[in-house]
Design a protein around this motif. Structure first.
Motif, mmCIF file in Angstrom:
data_model
loop_
_atom_site.group_PDB
_atom_site.id
_atom_site.type_symbol
_atom_site.label_atom_id
_atom_site.label_comp_id
_atom_site.label_asym_id
_atom_site.label_seq_id
_atom_site.Cartn_x
_atom_site.Cartn_y
_atom_site.Cartn_z
ATOM 1 N N GLU A 96 49.240 20.390 41.906
ATOM 2 C CA GLU A 96 48.233 21.420 41.655
ATOM 3 C C GLU A 96 48.892 22.790 41.743
ATOM 4 N N ASN A 97 48.658 23.636 40.738
ATOM 5 C CA ASN A 97 49.199 24.984 40.730
ATOM 6 C C ASN A 97 48.248 25.887 41.527
ATOM 7 N N ILE A 98 48.627 26.225 42.734
ATOM 8 C CA ILE A 98 47.810 27.049 43.622
ATOM 9 C C ILE A 98 47.857 28.517 43.209
ATOM 10 N N VAL A 102 45.031 31.591 43.739
ATOM 11 C CA VAL A 102 45.326 32.853 44.425
ATOM 12 C C VAL A 102 45.000 34.036 43.514
ATOM 13 N N GLU A 103 45.356 33.926 42.242
ATOM 14 C CA GLU A 103 45.079 35.017 41.308
ATOM 15 C C GLU A 103 43.586 35.143 41.010
ATOM 16 N N GLU A 104 42.873 34.016 40.924
ATOM 17 C CA GLU A 104 41.424 34.064 40.712
ATOM 18 C C GLU A 104 40.711 34.681 41.912
ATOM 19 N N GLU A 105 41.249 34.451 43.106
ATOM 20 C CA GLU A 105 40.680 35.003 44.342
ATOM 21 C C GLU A 105 41.535 36.177 44.825
ATOM 22 N N THR A 130 41.353 42.815 41.515
ATOM 23 C CA THR A 130 40.343 43.441 40.669
ATOM 24 C C THR A 130 39.874 44.796 41.191
ATOM 25 N N ALA A 131 40.222 45.143 42.439
ATOM 26 C CA ALA A 131 39.889 46.459 42.995
ATOM 27 C C ALA A 131 41.062 47.433 42.880
ATOM 28 N N GLY A 132 42.181 46.970 42.314
ATOM 29 C CA GLY A 132 43.341 47.827 42.143
ATOM 30 C C GLY A 132 44.316 47.815 43.311
ATOM 31 N N GLY A 136 50.695 40.714 44.180
ATOM 32 C CA GLY A 136 52.078 40.363 44.424
ATOM 33 C C GLY A 136 52.577 39.034 43.899
ATOM 34 N N THR A 137 51.811 38.326 43.074
ATOM 35 C CA THR A 137 52.381 37.127 42.461
ATOM 36 C C THR A 137 53.391 37.522 41.391
#
Length: 184
Positions: A96-98, A102-105, A130-132, A136-137
């Protein structure tokens, strides 16, 4: 007297059924902590060249086996690298690609980069929530003068945002991985 006892029994039974009804609000969804067995950082020189891969892989979690840690090569002094992180849960098949989660959340996560032991590198965030605020991914890493030391990647869940770094971020650590790195 029997009529009073009967009415009392009916009243108490009704009260019991009303107070035990199942029309209460449903509990909120539980967001389970991610299982991360593998962290891979890919560092590609800006302008092209051979990418450096840094990876930790721990398939037994807190089990008796140490994580497999690899660094595919040395960084070159004065070079800026475009970095990307991939997180996997390899206890599942297929893995599973976590990273996607992480990016969705993104509001609930942040990576931190820490150089230690004299390693001359600097990092900068290349993607944001999404808040700016920093996520860091994706990041850049600039190798300074020839040196060696450690580079640690730390993913925090529910950090305080904005923050001035790992020291005041709070939250819980999802994964922290330290690598021995050399700049030539």
């Amino acid at each position: 007297m029997k009529k009073v006892n009967f009415l009392t029994t009916v009243f108490l039974t009704t009260l019991l059924f009303v107070s035990c009804s199942d029309d209460d609000d449903a509990p909120g969804a539980v967001n389970e902590e991610e299982v991360i067995t593998t962290l891979t950082a890919t560092l590609t020189p800006d302008g092209g060249g051979t990418a450096i891969t840094i990876q930790t892989r721990d398939l037994d979690g807190d089990g008796p086996n140490a994580p497999e840690v690899t660094v595919s090569g040395d960084l070159m002094a004065g070079v800026t690298y475009n970095g990307s992180l991939v997180l996997l849960n390899e206890t599942e098949s297929p893995a599973e690609n976590i990273t996607n989660e992480v990016e969705e959340e993104s509001l609930e996560h942040q990576f931190f980069f820490t150089a230690g032991g004299g390693l001359d590198v600097t990092t900068a965030y290349a993607n944001f929530d999404t808040a700016g605020d920093p996520l860091g991914t994706e990041f850049t890493l600039t190798a300074g003068a020839a040196s060696s030391g450690t580079l640690t990647f730390t993913l925090r869940h529910e950090p305080t945002k904005p923050n001035t770094g790992l020291g005041d971020a709070g939250g819980e650590t999802d994964i922290a991985a330290t690598f021995n790195v050399t700049v030539q």
